[in-house]
Design an enzyme around this catalytic site. Structure first.
Site, PDB file in Angstrom:
ATOM      1  N   GLY A  80       0.834  -1.199   0.000  1.00  0.00           N
ATOM      2  CA  GLY A  80       0.000   0.000   0.000  1.00  0.00           C
ATOM      3  C   GLY A  80       0.865   1.244   0.000  1.00  0.00           C
ATOM      4  CD  GLU A  81       3.877   2.640   3.185  1.00  0.00           C
ATOM      5  OE1 GLU A  81       4.839   3.093   2.516  1.00  0.00           O
ATOM      6  OE2 GLU A  81       4.031   2.071   4.275  1.00  0.00           O
ATOM      7  N   GLY A  82       0.839   3.682  -1.796  1.00  0.00           N
ATOM      8  CA  GLY A  82       1.189   4.195  -3.107  1.00  0.00           C
ATOM      9  C   GLY A  82       2.509   3.661  -3.609  1.00  0.00           C
TER      10      GLY A  82
END
Length: 338
Positions: free
Chosen positions: A305-307
């Site tokens: 996640g987190e980009g």
């Protein structure tokens, strides 16, 4: 003022599909002609050629470029955590936001490596959404508010927008959105998220099954209110604002992609300017990409996640444009093309 500033209903948001800009066919044609004249066998750069042409269509030029890449991570908390679906406490959301702000997370390093300016936007972390197993996560007004915050985060000067998320419990939300939009059984969409054991996965399956039953009357953009979250709504708002500004979007993994399913359910054209940076290790992501008819740029067995996957894909996009703009044509190089 953003695209969503004066909109007071999700129905009005859905109607935007008829008014938002489309890719420029002329620029696509000229960029395609350039690709076919570069010093390489036609199609030899594969997906890199497609990405360059994609960028040309949205930037309305046969020579697209990335002058500024903007990355935004939205964070939110979720009431469904009351069902024991998360192996980490919700306090971790705020702690990770602080880590982003101090430069210590993977996304900070990947944005630096691939040339993106990162910001993180936490949305009402002290007020988790309602428990989706009991009914709707948010009211329509709360959903629109979060969407507006997402839209406001988009920089009009960005050449490309990289989107990511953070929120304990939001892999459950992603699976609920996917199931609500595309059906199937909860187990088809559920993975281990941040490290759930078998019992935790079973709790997620149970919670998602009950959530979709409790919100079975929702469809289209109303899925955001029913089984979404604030960071998911913000992602949708950012996607819409980027579209209004003709800014291409790189979506991250399962959670970020699932956040956009209400837009797709309302009108598939809403995601025409989006590419998906990578296919996540979360088992529901490949199934979701098939449903959305999206091909990921990368497959690296990531599930952070987190980009993070989207930021890595930004490097691939930059490479595509370097080849598109910097290579010589056969005529320029004095090379026979047959």
């Amino acid at each position: 003022m953003t695209l969503l500033s004066d909109i007071t209903s999700l129905e009005a948001v859905a109607a935007l599909a008829e008014t938002l800009p489309a890719a420029d066919a002329g620029a696509i044609n000229v960029a395609t002609e350039r690709q076919n004249s570069l010093t390489k066998p036609m199609g030899a750069l594969g997906r890199l050629e497609e990405l360059a042409i994609f960028m040309a269509g949205w930037q309305e030029t046969d020579r697209p470029s990335i002058k500024r890449a903007q990355a935004v991570v939205f964070a939110g908390n979720h009431g469904v955590c009351a069902q024991g679906v998360n192996p980490f406490p919700q306090e971790v959301t705020a702690q990770m936001v602080a880590n982003f702000e101090h430069g210590g997370a993977a996304i900070n390093q990947l944005c630096r490596a691939n040339g993106a300016d990162l910001s993180v936007i936490a949305i009402d972390l002290d007020t988790p959404t309602n428990d989706i197993t009991q009914g709707a996560a948010m009211s329509e007004a709360e959903t629109l508010d979060a969407m507006c915050r997402g839209a406001e985060a988009v920089d009009a000067d960005a050449s490309v927008l990289v989107l990511g998320e953070m929120g304990i419990g939001n892999s459950t939300i992603a699976a609920a959105l996917a199931m609500a939009a595309f059906g199937g059984d909860a187990k088809d969409w559920v993975g281990r998220g941040t490290g759930s054991d078998d019992a935790g996965v079973n709790r997620k399956v149970d919670a998602i099954t009950r959530a979709c039953a409790a919100n079975s009357d929702a469809s289209g953009l109303a899925l955001l209110s029913a089984v979404g979250g604030r960071e998911q709504a913000a992602i949708c708002g950012a996607v819409l604002q980027a579209r209004a500004l003709r800014i291409p979007v790189i979506l991250d993994g399962f959670i970020c992609t699932a956040a956009t399913t209400p837009l797709f359910a309302a009108d598939p054209r809403f995601l025409d300017h989006c590419v998906v940076g990578h296919v996540s290790r979360e088992p529901g992501h490949a199934r979701l990409l098939d449903a959305l008819n999206k091909q990921p740029v990368l497959s690296l067995d990531m599930a952070l996640g987190e980009g993070s996957g989207a930021a890595v894909a930004l490097g691939i996009l930059r490479s595509a444009l370097e080849c598109h703009n910097g290579m010589a044509t056969f005529a320029e190089a004095g090379v026979s093309d047959g």
